[in-house]
Write a protein that holds these residues in place. Structure first.
Motif, short mmCIF file in Angstrom:
data_model
loop_
_atom_site.label_atom_id
_atom_site.label_comp_id
_atom_site.label_asym_id
_atom_site.label_seq_id
_atom_site.Cartn_x
_atom_site.Cartn_y
_atom_site.Cartn_z
N MET A 158 7.27 -9.76 4.03
CA MET A 158 5.86 -10.04 3.95
C MET A 158 5.11 -9.38 5.11
N CYS A 159 5.74 -9.26 6.27
CA CYS A 159 5.06 -8.69 7.44
C CYS A 159 4.53 -7.30 7.16
N ALA A 160 5.25 -6.53 6.36
CA ALA A 160 4.81 -5.17 6.05
C ALA A 160 3.51 -5.17 5.25
N LEU A 161 3.19 -6.27 4.60
CA LEU A 161 1.97 -6.37 3.80
C LEU A 161 0.74 -6.74 4.62
N ILE A 162 0.94 -7.19 5.86
CA ILE A 162 -0.19 -7.60 6.68
C ILE A 162 -0.94 -6.36 7.14
N LEU A 219 -2.33 -15.75 8.75
CA LEU A 219 -2.30 -14.45 8.09
C LEU A 219 -3.62 -13.70 8.26
N ALA A 220 -4.73 -14.41 8.16
CA ALA A 220 -6.04 -13.78 8.32
C ALA A 220 -6.19 -13.20 9.72
N VAL A 221 -5.82 -13.97 10.72
CA VAL A 221 -5.96 -13.54 12.11
C VAL A 221 -5.04 -12.35 12.40
N LEU A 222 -3.82 -12.38 11.87
CA LEU A 222 -2.89 -11.27 12.08
C LEU A 222 -3.40 -9.97 11.46
N GLY A 223 -4.14 -10.07 10.36
CA GLY A 223 -4.62 -8.89 9.66
C GLY A 223 -5.92 -8.30 10.18
N LEU A 224 -6.58 -8.99 11.13
CA LEU A 224 -7.88 -8.54 11.62
C LEU A 224 -7.83 -8.25 13.12
N ALA A 225 -8.12 -7.03 13.48
CA ALA A 225 -8.17 -6.67 14.91
C ALA A 225 -9.27 -7.49 15.58
N GLY A 226 -8.97 -8.05 16.74
CA GLY A 226 -9.95 -8.81 17.49
C GLY A 226 -10.13 -10.24 17.05
N ALA A 227 -9.43 -10.68 16.00
CA ALA A 227 -9.54 -12.06 15.53
C ALA A 227 -8.68 -12.97 16.40
N ARG A 228 -9.09 -14.24 16.49
CA ARG A 228 -8.35 -15.23 17.29
C ARG A 228 -8.19 -16.51 16.50
N ARG A 229 -7.15 -17.25 16.85
CA ARG A 229 -6.92 -18.58 16.30
C ARG A 229 -6.72 -19.52 17.47
N VAL A 230 -7.50 -20.60 17.50
CA VAL A 230 -7.40 -21.59 18.56
C VAL A 230 -7.05 -22.92 17.88
N LEU A 252 -5.61 -10.15 1.49
CA LEU A 252 -5.00 -11.07 0.53
C LEU A 252 -3.60 -10.65 0.07
N ALA A 253 -3.14 -9.45 0.40
CA ALA A 253 -1.82 -8.98 -0.05
C ALA A 253 -0.68 -9.89 0.45
N PRO A 254 -0.61 -10.22 1.74
CA PRO A 254 0.48 -11.12 2.15
C PRO A 254 0.31 -12.54 1.59
N PHE A 255 -0.91 -12.96 1.39
CA PHE A 255 -1.21 -14.26 0.79
C PHE A 255 -0.64 -14.32 -0.63
N GLU A 256 -0.90 -13.28 -1.42
CA GLU A 256 -0.38 -13.22 -2.78
C GLU A 256 1.15 -13.21 -2.77
N ALA A 257 1.76 -12.46 -1.85
CA ALA A 257 3.22 -12.41 -1.75
C ALA A 257 3.78 -13.79 -1.38
N LEU A 258 3.09 -14.49 -0.50
CA LEU A 258 3.49 -15.82 -0.09
C LEU A 258 3.48 -16.77 -1.29
N ILE A 259 2.44 -16.72 -2.07
CA ILE A 259 2.32 -17.57 -3.26
C ILE A 259 3.40 -17.22 -4.28
N ASP A 260 3.58 -15.91 -4.54
CA ASP A 260 4.60 -15.50 -5.50
C ASP A 260 5.99 -15.97 -5.06
N GLY A 261 6.27 -15.90 -3.77
CA GLY A 261 7.55 -16.36 -3.24
C GLY A 261 7.73 -17.86 -3.43
N GLN A 262 6.67 -18.62 -3.23
CA GLN A 262 6.73 -20.07 -3.43
C GLN A 262 7.00 -20.40 -4.90
#
Length: 187
Positions: free
Chosen positions: A1-5, A32-43, A156-166
């Motif tokens: 999945m990491c390759a899809l981020i 996943l959203a934060v990993l895919g966006l440069a400059g994004a943060r999660r607190v 949304l690509a890694p999100f879709e892969a996550l759902i398909d895996g589930q």
């Protein structure tokens, strides 16, 4: 999945303020959203300081519905004269409301919300509110509006892969019984 981020950059800076109970979920779309966006943060936390969400030279906008929230439409914010700092509370609806209640400075920020009629792709989770979206879907729709004509659907690509895996992991019969044939009170 990491390759899809993806590694996407944009003028809008995203910060996700995540309730601690959400941080423990395996299906954590905010991460996943934060990993895919440069400059994004999660607190992660319940109590936040202005330094957690503010960024100099950016207009803060809280992505949360309300009577005074402006609906995000393509090109929103182009007249602000500066990029947007999109602040996204993450958790259940109850947790997100609590975050705003116990953080009055956060709740006082100008609000934006997504247009009505959007539907979730999150086929393995149930929401109590019609039209509820996962955090990654909400961020994607918001960026698609703010940064138009750019498109951020690659998030949304890694999100879709996550759902398909589930779904694959639970099997077709269990998925159908618990997710496809489920009666929802608001439908």
């Amino acid at each position: 999945m990491c390759a899809l981020i993806p590694s996407l950059s944009c003028r809008t800076r995203v910060v996700v303020l995540q309730h601690p109970s959400e941080a423990r979920h395996a299906l954590n779309t905010a991460r996943l959203a934060v990993l895919g966006l440069a400059g994004a943060r999660r607190v992660v936390g319940e109590y936040f300081r202005e330094e957690d969400w503010a960024e100099a030279g950016h207009a803060p906008r809280l992505l949360f519905p309300g009577n005074d929230a402006e609906v995000l439409t393509p090109g929103y914010g182009q007249d602000l004269g500066m990029p947007i700092r999109l602040i996204v509370p993450d958790g259940t609806w109850g947790h997100a409301r609590k975050l705003l209640h116990i953080n009055p400075a956060l709740a006082a920020l100008p609000r934006v919300m997504l247009p009505a009629g959007l539907s979730t792709r999150y086929r393995v989770r149930h929401a109590d509110v019609p039209g509820a979206l996962s955090t990654i879907e909400a961020v994607t729709h918001a960026l698609n509006a703010i940064e138009a004509p750019r498109n951020f659907d690659a998030l949304l690509a890694p999100f879709e892969a996550l759902i398909d895996g589930q779904i694959d992991g639970m099997g077709a019969e269990l998925y159908a019984r618990h997710h496809l044939n489920r009666k929802v009170p608001w439908r």
